[in-house]
Write a protein that holds these residues in place. Sequence first.
Motif, PDB file in Angstrom:
ATOM      1  N   ARG A 205     -45.118  27.995  12.562  1.00  0.00           N
ATOM      2  CA  ARG A 205     -45.885  27.237  11.707  1.00  0.00           C
ATOM      3  C   ARG A 205     -47.211  27.040  12.473  1.00  0.00           C
ATOM      4  O   ARG A 205     -47.247  26.987  13.779  1.00  0.00           O
ATOM      5  CB  ARG A 205     -45.287  25.907  11.573  1.00  0.00           C
ATOM      6  CG  ARG A 205     -44.155  25.844  10.644  1.00  0.00           C
ATOM      7  CD  ARG A 205     -44.428  26.111   9.309  1.00  0.00           C
ATOM      8  NE  ARG A 205     -43.230  25.863   8.338  1.00  0.00           N
ATOM      9  CZ  ARG A 205     -42.756  26.592   7.523  1.00  0.00           C
ATOM     10  NH1 ARG A 205     -42.986  28.024   7.643  1.00  0.00           N
ATOM     11  NH2 ARG A 205     -41.706  26.370   6.937  1.00  0.00           N
ATOM     12  N   THR A 206     -48.569  26.961  11.686  1.00  0.00           N
ATOM     13  CA  THR A 206     -49.512  26.658  12.245  1.00  0.00           C
ATOM     14  C   THR A 206     -49.474  24.815  12.538  1.00  0.00           C
ATOM     15  O   THR A 206     -49.220  24.376  11.734  1.00  0.00           O
ATOM     16  CB  THR A 206     -50.777  26.895  11.329  1.00  0.00           C
ATOM     17  OG1 THR A 206     -50.770  28.236  10.915  1.00  0.00           O
ATOM     18  CG2 THR A 206     -51.846  26.533  12.202  1.00  0.00           C
ATOM     19  N   SER A 207     -49.826  24.645  13.532  1.00  0.00           N
ATOM     20  CA  SER A 207     -49.916  22.892  13.929  1.00  0.00           C
ATOM     21  C   SER A 207     -50.977  22.644  14.731  1.00  0.00           C
ATOM     22  O   SER A 207     -51.496  23.135  15.618  1.00  0.00           O
ATOM     23  CB  SER A 207     -48.599  22.525  14.598  1.00  0.00           C
ATOM     24  OG  SER A 207     -48.489  23.202  15.847  1.00  0.00           O
ATOM     25  N   VAL A 208     -51.558  21.322  14.543  1.00  0.00           N
ATOM     26  CA  VAL A 208     -52.633  20.954  15.008  1.00  0.00           C
ATOM     27  C   VAL A 208     -52.093  19.333  15.620  1.00  0.00           C
ATOM     28  O   VAL A 208     -51.812  18.768  14.868  1.00  0.00           O
ATOM     29  CB  VAL A 208     -53.904  20.840  14.453  1.00  0.00           C
ATOM     30  CG1 VAL A 208     -54.943  20.138  15.137  1.00  0.00           C
ATOM     31  CG2 VAL A 208     -54.059  21.880  13.421  1.00  0.00           C
ATOM     32  N   PHE A 209     -52.261  19.296  16.927  1.00  0.00           N
ATOM     33  CA  PHE A 209     -51.945  17.990  17.428  1.00  0.00           C
ATOM     34  C   PHE A 209     -52.908  17.117  18.046  1.00  0.00           C
ATOM     35  O   PHE A 209     -53.909  17.793  18.911  1.00  0.00           O
ATOM     36  CB  PHE A 209     -50.930  18.003  18.531  1.00  0.00           C
ATOM     37  CG  PHE A 209     -49.533  18.571  18.192  1.00  0.00           C
ATOM     38  CD1 PHE A 209     -49.257  19.789  17.772  1.00  0.00           C
ATOM     39  CD2 PHE A 209     -48.568  17.449  18.252  1.00  0.00           C
ATOM     40  CE1 PHE A 209     -48.024  20.165  17.688  1.00  0.00           C
ATOM     41  CE2 PHE A 209     -47.253  18.148  18.047  1.00  0.00           C
ATOM     42  CZ  PHE A 209     -46.995  19.308  17.389  1.00  0.00           C
TER      43      PHE A 209
END
Length: 309
Positions: free
Chosen positions: A243-247
Amino acid sequence: VFQLSVPLNFLGSVYRELRQSLLDMETLFNLQKVNVSIKEAPNAKPLQLVHGGQIRFDNVSFGYNKDRPILQNLSLTIPAGKKVAIVGPSGCGKSTLLRLLFRSYDVDSGRILIDDQEIKDVTLDSLRRSIGVVPQDTPLFNDTVGHNIKYGNMAASESEVISAAQRARIHDIIASWPEGYDTKVGERGMMISGGEKQRLAVSRLLLKDPPLLFFDEATSALDTHTEQALMQNINSILKEKARTSVFVAHRLRTIYDADLIIVLKGGSVAEMGTHQELIDRGGLYSELWSAQETLFSADEDKKVIVGDN
Ligand code: ATP
């Protein structure tokens, strides 16, 4: 007097119910970040994640007020299937970047693209269904804890709800409550801690299982140990599903293993790279890292002293 007090009490409770349901509506609107000024393009098409969810900001400028720009000519790419962290000083626009992606606001100029489709050209429903957010402060409904998790996916089974809660490391706590998953939470229910609330939000997101996941300070209220355990679970899910994830995170220890770290300053990219690249560079990130590590070791030392006593 007695006769009169019954209907008055009754009316009182009707009034309270009504007021509460209005509050719930408000919460729902906040939750979905409904912004009436955002319009769907007349010939909008559903977003198609044909390349696995690559996100691109192309020369984006934005301000909540025209006279105070927050993001200025921002260009960056979040690769598909990768874990990306956005860091930088408080107020530099990290949460704003996520809000623009969700189209809670529209950019003033420039473009935001997901898999080469400009987000203003896709249907709002398809965009928002593709994205899951754990915001800084998650509203809870006046409902059971089980339903609050289920909000992520109303069709989920009981065992799926439990599995999401386990992965979010909140199941054991819920199971220890006398009414378990039937415990009422929210303004009228049981008071729960900030860290528990954050883990409920993560459970909700894991149950929704969207292709794009955004975490905005999602573990900030947890102690270091619980935070690390939860991050491990989240990381393995993200990796397994690519998955593409942004934190968005202040505590750099939660994101140092990201595939890409983007450092924002003054509304644009100050530097980007992996943790090691940024440390070697000796710029803003490495300064932030050293400062936090000094604090962290001081805390660890304190714990040792307490432990020895
Ligand atoms: P933090 O790390 O403190 O959470 P951030 O980098 O996420 O900060 P944002 O929340 O994106 O920063 O806010 C960027 C700037 O925009 C801040 O100066 C903030 O005060 C301002 N701002 C945020 N939301 C609004 C709003 N709804 N209306 C007007 N200004 C806003």
